[in-house]
Design an enzyme around this catalytic site. Structure first.
Site, PDB file in Angstrom:
ATOM      1  N   SER A   1       0.395 -18.895 -13.249  1.00 24.21           N
ATOM      2  CA  SER A   1      -0.820 -18.111 -13.022  1.00 24.21           C
ATOM      3  C   SER A   1      -1.015 -17.047 -14.087  1.00 24.21           C
ATOM      4  O   SER A   1      -0.058 -16.513 -14.636  1.00 24.21           O
ATOM      5  CB  SER A   1      -0.770 -17.413 -11.662  1.00 24.21           C
ATOM      6  OG  SER A   1      -1.914 -16.589 -11.528  1.00 24.21           O
TER       7      SER A   1
ATOM      8  N   GLU B   1      -6.147 -15.280  -3.891  1.00 25.70           N
ATOM      9  CA  GLU B   1      -7.080 -14.986  -5.005  1.00 25.70           C
ATOM     10  C   GLU B   1      -8.534 -15.141  -4.528  1.00 25.70           C
ATOM     11  O   GLU B   1      -9.373 -14.259  -4.754  1.00 25.70           O
ATOM     12  CB  GLU B   1      -6.766 -15.952  -6.157  1.00 25.70           C
ATOM     13  CG  GLU B   1      -7.704 -15.894  -7.346  1.00 25.70           C
ATOM     14  CD  GLU B   1      -7.341 -16.966  -8.395  1.00 25.70           C
ATOM     15  OE1 GLU B   1      -6.171 -16.999  -8.842  1.00 25.70           O
ATOM     16  OE2 GLU B   1      -8.214 -17.772  -8.765  1.00 25.70           O
TER      17      GLU B   1
END
Ligand code: 6PG
Length: 463
Positions: free
Chosen positions: A127, A188
């Protein structure tokens, strides 16, 4: 000569950035891309780092360039391309060679590949977007610890660091790495949705221009909400559009894209029976955002919204509260998965891993890691530090949801967070009615509160 430390397949945005990062940290990386021109263009643009990049035109050349036992990192689109790439690569690999899938794979695909492939395999979540991949991503590995140990020096070196601690770790067995990445993406989505709802309240409820919204986010980024997503929201709100000579935000179409990882999180939460309503609301909100024509038609039918009376500090507190509740759900889901799949995964390790490099990095994650460490088995809502934050901010979340709803302004993720909070702190819930109904129409039986006896039926069973 076989002297490269690692092979990398797939020179798209993320693959190219990772390859440069690997070379920059002093390792030699052999690279291959299906389109050879891309491989050569990559090396030409690598500057000084090209000295540690070995361009390969075939998979045979790539495997010949890597020192054995080899490690080959795949950075190809998730799904069938990964299977195709593995099938194409396999004939050139030795029995001990390790394949690392570092794309955004569905963890169930990763588990299937581990079961069916006759070779070492790691599923690794990465990520941080392009910048993270280039300068330090968070790296979430799943699979055999022994396989991780083989590539740990490289993956640790290229990862982000929080106070010098690498955000790269072996988090559990089999599909744990890609599962953690999926939950990361679910959070997220939720974090982004909560911020978008707050932006909407400032824009439509308080009548603020983008230029006034930007400093509000920038100010919040200096406090307890300090995070990458708040930081970039301030930057997005501040951006200028040369064509209209106005805010860029005002010319961006209000329909969110998605590649699917947030959806996977919602699906897996259902499989596990673990409640993640804030994340589910965020996924649904993206789906609703895509229905622009219908929204335009319904706006004509059902009319508009009203202005709000609300202080910016109340919005900040509501956002903080929603965020803590969303993370509570995400980490609960990780605990449920660790139990269901018998992974050694520890929530504090995940929280530590997410402190830098990844998209959801935030100041709160350090406190979350500590909370899980000092109170194993407890949820964030039970951890004293976060229980305090919730007590201080739940009033603001309630006020924001109530006043926004009264004004007709949508806050689906905030409302989901509030519903979760109120449900989870209600000792005597309402499912006794559901159990009564189930017994009425299907004789499913219920448990008595007083005697504790199960398999009880109501009077309707007698007839
Ligand atoms: C990351 C991101 C990344 C993700 C994109 C797009 O951690 O770097 O999660 O992996 O793929 O943000 O995701 P959506 O297209 O689903 O919004």
């Amino acid at each position: 000569m076989a002297d490269a430390d690692i092979g990398l397949i797939g020179l798209g945005t993320m693959g190219s950035a990772l390859a440069l990062n690997i070379a920059e940290k002093g390792f030699t990386v052999a690279v291959f891309n299906r389109t050879t021109a891309k491989t050569h263009a990559f090396v030409e643009e690598a500057g000084d780092l090209a000295a540690r990049v070995v361009p390969c035109e075939t998979l045979e050349a790539l495997t010949a360039a890597v020192r054995g036992p080899r490690a080959v990192l795949l950075m190809v689109p998730a799904g069938a391309p990964v299977d195709d790439q593995i099938a194409a690569l396999d004939p050139y690999l030795g029995v001990d060679d390790l394949i690392i899938d570092a794309g955004n794979a569905n963890f169930r695909d990763t588990m299937r590949r581990m079961e069916t492939l006759d070779r070492p395999f790691l599923g690794v979540g990465v990520s941080g977007g392009e910048d993270g991949a280039r300068h330090g991503p968070a790296i979430m590995a799943g699979g055999d610890k022994a396989h991780w140990d083989r590539v740990e020096p490289i993956l640790t070196a290229i990862s982000a660091k929080f106070d010098g601690v690498p955000c790269a770790a072996h988090l559990g067995e089999t599909g744990a790495g890609h599962f953690v990445k999926a939950v990361h993406n679910g959070i997220e989505y939720a974090d982004m949705q909560l911020i978008a709802e707050t932006y909407g309240l400032m824009r439509d409820g308080l009548g603020m221009a983008a230029a006034d919204i930007a400093p509000a986010f920038a100010h919040w980024n200096e406090g307890r909400l300090s995070s990458y997503l708040i930081e970039i929201s301030a930057a997005v709100a501040a951006a200028h559009d040369a064509t209209t000579d106005g805010p860029l935000l005002d010319v961006i179409v209000d329909a969110a894209g998605q590649k699917g990882t947030g959806r996977w999180t919602a699906i897996e939460a259902q499989h596990l029976g673990t409640p993640i309503p804030v994340i589910e609301a965020a996924v649904a909100a993206r789906n609703m955002s895509a229905r622009r024509d219908l929204r335009a038609a319904l706006a004509d039918t059902f009319g508009g919204t009203e202005r709000l009376q609300l202080g910016e500090d109340r919005l900040e507190a509501a956002l903080t509260c929603g965020k803590v509740l969303c993370y509570t759900q995400g980490f609960d889901m990780l605990r449920a998965a660790a139990r269901a799949f018998e992974w050694s995964l520890m929530r504090e390790d995940v929280a530590r891993n997410w402190r830098a490099g990844c998209i959801i990095r935030s100041a709160m994650l350090d406190d979350m890691a500590e909370a899980f460490e000092v109170a194993p088995g407890k949820t964030l809502m039970e951890a004293p530090h976060f229980a305090d934050i919730l007590s201080q901010t739940i009033g603001a979340l309630r006020e924001v949801v109530v006043t926004a709803s009264a004004a007709g302004l949508p806050v689906p993720a905030m409302a989901a967070a509030l519903g979760y909070f109120d449900t989870m702190r209600l000792e005597r819930g309402t499912a006794n009615m559901i159990q009564g109904q189930r017994d009425y129409f299907g004789l499913h039986g219920f448990q008595r509160l007083d005697s504790g006896e199960s398999g009880q039926h109501g009077p309707w069973a007698e007839g």
